[in-house]
Design a protein around this motif. Sequence first.
Motif, PDB file in Angstrom:
ATOM      1  N   LEU A 409       0.829  -1.203   0.000  1.00  0.00           N
ATOM      2  CA  LEU A 409       0.000   0.000   0.000  1.00  0.00           C
ATOM      3  C   LEU A 409       0.865   1.254   0.000  1.00  0.00           C
ATOM      4  N   ALA A 410       1.945   1.241   0.781  1.00  0.00           N
ATOM      5  CA  ALA A 410       2.842   2.398   0.841  1.00  0.00           C
ATOM      6  C   ALA A 410       3.479   2.684  -0.510  1.00  0.00           C
ATOM      7  N   SER A 411       3.876   1.639  -1.230  1.00  0.00           N
ATOM      8  CA  SER A 411       4.504   1.838  -2.544  1.00  0.00           C
ATOM      9  C   SER A 411       3.524   2.469  -3.525  1.00  0.00           C
ATOM     10  N   LEU A 412       2.250   2.081  -3.437  1.00  0.00           N
ATOM     11  CA  LEU A 412       1.239   2.669  -4.322  1.00  0.00           C
ATOM     12  C   LEU A 412       1.003   4.136  -3.986  1.00  0.00           C
ATOM     13  N   ILE A 413       0.974   4.459  -2.708  1.00  0.00           N
ATOM     14  CA  ILE A 413       0.730   5.846  -2.294  1.00  0.00           C
ATOM     15  C   ILE A 413       1.914   6.730  -2.649  1.00  0.00           C
ATOM     16  N   ILE A 414       3.110   6.237  -2.443  1.00  0.00           N
ATOM     17  CA  ILE A 414       4.314   7.026  -2.739  1.00  0.00           C
ATOM     18  C   ILE A 414       4.396   7.361  -4.222  1.00  0.00           C
ATOM     19  N   THR A 415       3.949   6.426  -5.065  1.00  0.00           N
ATOM     20  CA  THR A 415       3.978   6.638  -6.524  1.00  0.00           C
ATOM     21  C   THR A 415       2.682   7.272  -7.043  1.00  0.00           C
ATOM     22  N   HIS A 416       1.824   7.736  -6.119  1.00  0.00           N
ATOM     23  CA  HIS A 416       0.587   8.452  -6.446  1.00  0.00           C
ATOM     24  C   HIS A 416      -0.415   7.600  -7.215  1.00  0.00           C
ATOM     25  N   LYS A 417      -0.382   6.313  -7.030  1.00  0.00           N
ATOM     26  CA  LYS A 417      -1.373   5.430  -7.654  1.00  0.00           C
ATOM     27  C   LYS A 417      -2.550   5.281  -6.681  1.00  0.00           C
ATOM     28  N   TYR A 418      -3.287   6.368  -6.546  1.00  0.00           N
ATOM     29  CA  TYR A 418      -4.301   6.439  -5.511  1.00  0.00           C
ATOM     30  C   TYR A 418      -5.500   5.533  -5.775  1.00  0.00           C
ATOM     31  N   SER A 419      -5.872   5.339  -7.032  1.00  0.00           N
ATOM     32  CA  SER A 419      -7.004   4.461  -7.329  1.00  0.00           C
ATOM     33  C   SER A 419      -6.683   3.019  -6.942  1.00  0.00           C
ATOM     34  N   GLN A 420      -5.444   2.570  -7.209  1.00  0.00           N
ATOM     35  CA  GLN A 420      -5.041   1.224  -6.810  1.00  0.00           C
ATOM     36  C   GLN A 420      -4.927   1.125  -5.283  1.00  0.00           C
ATOM     37  N   ALA A 421      -4.414   2.202  -4.685  1.00  0.00           N
ATOM     38  CA  ALA A 421      -4.320   2.214  -3.222  1.00  0.00           C
ATOM     39  C   ALA A 421      -5.709   2.112  -2.600  1.00  0.00           C
ATOM     40  N   ASN A 422      -6.671   2.759  -3.222  1.00  0.00           N
ATOM     41  CA  ASN A 422      -8.049   2.695  -2.750  1.00  0.00           C
ATOM     42  C   ASN A 422      -8.575   1.264  -2.788  1.00  0.00           C
ATOM     43  N   SER A 423      -8.212   0.514  -3.846  1.00  0.00           N
ATOM     44  CA  SER A 423      -8.637  -0.886  -3.978  1.00  0.00           C
ATOM     45  C   SER A 423      -7.983  -1.760  -2.915  1.00  0.00           C
ATOM     46  N   VAL A 424      -6.719  -1.484  -2.600  1.00  0.00           N
ATOM     47  CA  VAL A 424      -6.016  -2.263  -1.573  1.00  0.00           C
ATOM     48  C   VAL A 424      -6.640  -2.030  -0.202  1.00  0.00           C
ATOM     49  N   ILE A 425      -7.012  -0.794   0.077  1.00  0.00           N
ATOM     50  CA  ILE A 425      -7.661  -0.498   1.355  1.00  0.00           C
ATOM     51  C   ILE A 425      -8.994  -1.236   1.452  1.00  0.00           C
ATOM     52  N   SER A 426      -9.714  -1.325   0.338  1.00  0.00           N
ATOM     53  CA  SER A 426     -10.972  -2.079   0.324  1.00  0.00           C
ATOM     54  C   SER A 426     -10.727  -3.545   0.644  1.00  0.00           C
ATOM     55  N   LYS A 427      -9.620  -4.113   0.122  1.00  0.00           N
ATOM     56  CA  LYS A 427      -9.278  -5.505   0.443  1.00  0.00           C
ATOM     57  C   LYS A 427      -8.937  -5.661   1.926  1.00  0.00           C
ATOM     58  N   PHE A 428      -8.258  -4.641   2.472  1.00  0.00           N
ATOM     59  CA  PHE A 428      -7.997  -4.616   3.917  1.00  0.00           C
ATOM     60  C   PHE A 428      -9.311  -4.754   4.685  1.00  0.00           C
ATOM     61  N   LYS A 429     -10.283  -3.938   4.268  1.00  0.00           N
ATOM     62  CA  LYS A 429     -11.566  -3.905   4.967  1.00  0.00           C
ATOM     63  C   LYS A 429     -12.272  -5.254   4.881  1.00  0.00           C
ATOM     64  N   LYS A 430     -12.233  -5.876   3.719  1.00  0.00           N
ATOM     65  CA  LYS A 430     -12.871  -7.178   3.553  1.00  0.00           C
ATOM     66  C   LYS A 430     -12.199  -8.221   4.437  1.00  0.00           C
ATOM     67  N   TYR A 431     -10.872  -8.165   4.505  1.00  0.00           N
ATOM     68  CA  TYR A 431     -10.133  -9.100   5.358  1.00  0.00           C
ATOM     69  C   TYR A 431     -10.546  -8.932   6.819  1.00  0.00           C
ATOM     70  N   GLN A 432     -10.634  -7.674   7.271  1.00  0.00           N
ATOM     71  CA  GLN A 432     -10.992  -7.415   8.665  1.00  0.00           C
ATOM     72  C   GLN A 432     -12.396  -7.914   8.984  1.00  0.00           C
ATOM     73  N   LEU A 433     -13.342  -7.634   8.101  1.00  0.00           N
ATOM     74  CA  LEU A 433     -14.716  -8.061   8.341  1.00  0.00           C
ATOM     75  C   LEU A 433     -14.843  -9.576   8.317  1.00  0.00           C
ATOM     76  N   LYS A 434     -14.066 -10.230   7.459  1.00  0.00           N
ATOM     77  CA  LYS A 434     -14.101 -11.692   7.389  1.00  0.00           C
ATOM     78  C   LYS A 434     -13.558 -12.305   8.666  1.00  0.00           C
ATOM     79  N   GLU A 435     -12.464 -11.760   9.181  1.00  0.00           N
ATOM     80  CA  GLU A 435     -11.836 -12.320  10.385  1.00  0.00           C
ATOM     81  C   GLU A 435     -12.641 -11.977  11.646  1.00  0.00           C
TER      82      GLU A 435
END
Length: 724
Positions: A409-435
């Motif tokens: 996630l940090a590599s995506l944010i540093i390179t300003h790939k915010y749309s991809q970073a947004n997708s990774v955060i969504s995967k984070f959220k799904k992982y948390q809700l599943k666990e």
Amino acid sequence: MKITKNVAFSILAIIMIILAAGTFIEKNGSKFDYSSPWIIALWSIMIACAITYIVRRRLYRRPPAFILHGAFVVILGGALTSWCTQIRGHISLTINEEQSHFTSSDGITVQLPFSISLSDFEIVNYPGTSTPANFISHISLQYPDDNQTISHTVAMNQPIIVDGYRFCQSSYSADGLSSTLTVDFDPYGSAITLLGYIMLLISVLAIFFSRKSGLRTLICNLRSSITIISIVATAFCSNAANAPKVLPKQLANKFCDLIVLYNGRITSLHTIAFQFTSKLHGKPSYNGLSPQQVFASWIFFPQQWNDEPIIKIKSIDVQKSLGVNSKYVSARQLYFWADSSYLNSTISNDVADTFDKMSLVRSLTEGKIMKIYPHSHLDNFYWYSYSDTIPGFINPDKALFINGSMSHLASLIITHKYSQANSVISKFKKYQLKECGNKAPEHWRLNAERFYLTISSYTHTAASVFLIIGILLLITFIRNQIISRKIALMALSTICCSLATVYISINLILICIISRHLPMTNGYETMLLMAWIASIIALCFCRNRFSLLTSSAALIIIALCMVVAGISGNNPYITHLMPVLQSPLLCLHVLCIMIAYAILCIIVVISLSAIIIRIYSANDSSIISQLAIINRILLYPAVMLLSIGIFLGAVWASISWGRYWAWDPKEVWALITMVIYAMPIHSASLSQFGKPMFLHIYLVAAIISVAITYFGVNMFLGGMHSYA
């Protein structure tokens, strides 16, 4: 009769002085015996003289007052009975091992009429955390002549009584294989004491409804007096720097939507963001950036943010030791300062506070507070950060995700790939809700906490406005009385108190939603509760001739309570309740005490007003007399609620620990405060309190006991109640 009266009140005053001295003696490390024979002798003489005086005054002709005084006699009689007959101790139980005796507090082995064993011990945690919600001992009892085994459950606030022996949950071993219970055998003293509490409740209710009570007489006198009038008011209520790299606000907010284990409970990163920024900068925002932007940006751009002068240093001495002239420094400056020889000197509170800020930054940059990866294993629930060592029982793929996802996630944010970073955060959220499953807090509850953090950041601003308005209203009221000029601004005072009520009510409601318990468990919450009660009292007088005076007093008290509440920080921590605090009696106990304190604070403002009016207008005695009548009226509910609150706390203690009274400093000073404020109610016996100016001066001085009870115990004397 006069001799018995003087002896009774004199001995009572001496006992209170002795008890107060005892709290300071224990603070210095010495043991003070509150139930020593000579103190009990003083209590006994005082009670004997009081009973004689009550009978000679024929107080039985006024049943409510007679029952009230009789209740205290019965309560003290129960305490004496307990002192003579009570057997108290503890018993340590190991699973599947029988015991038929316990050890008393005197170290004597006491035989039980039955054998007792621990079948199982259970720790119940709050959902999704390792924070204990309850401790439960499953025990079995067996009598010598009976082969039948009787099962019982002992938990916090859930004792059992068997053949007069009360068993309460006390402690347990770290491995959960043994449990310690307190044992209390007091069938006579506790019953007498409980009877006294019932008499106390009945008498208090009777006094408020009795036509012959002193309270009713005061109200009648007040109705026939001249009108008290009124008040006026008006109110009035950064350095720019080159900012380091910052996440877009929308992305920072989405990142902070992730849940985390923080302070033993599950919340969102918004909470850490608010408290992180407020702790470092003194405000929840920085150079127009939201706390979420500051927090998230510091995670992904730590080098730049470590050089940002965002950390507020209030102490001039610490500023000098850092070699700066500004009150804002960077984290990197603190790192260098921490390695200097200055730390070899005595660590003051200012230095300790600076250390805390530096440690907070380090815990963030090292990932220690980022417990955002939940994992359920067998019957346990764990939370990990990306910097933790992952145990072997976790699936390798999941372990790889925990250790590597934040780097991705940090590599995506540093390179300003915010749309991809947004997708990774969504995967984070799904992982948390599943666990987490159903252990995760509801979305609306998390939003409520976010809203609470936002509005609570304005506490100091609101307090300043209320304080200014309250002081101006009070000054104008006093000036009006001195120059006999009447300016009425009842609408303004009512509007201000209404706004205060709404603001504080929203805060309290949100705390209830977030914490899932009533806001009565720590200093911040009880101060807000006291401010809310003061505002309600003022609104109750909004159509009364005294509304302007009570409104100004209430606004000052509201402001001071809000300032004290925010001393520990703009956004106080919300935590789960300790198991012992999960009792409805706690809520009633705190509510009664806080209402009493709010009334007593209003009383002291009224008395101060009377003293100032007397100084500048010596001939105007009518207003001073009327203010004295108001205070006498307010004293009745204050003292009654204070008494009920103290004894509700005693009943709660009996249920939780098996004893009504422990002579803790807070308990002792609460008793002293109750006696101090009960004195003016006895103006028929103590003629000095019939003089208005003496009463006002006494009530101003008496507030010291409230301050010691609430603040002095917490900050100086300590004890089991020092958290409250």
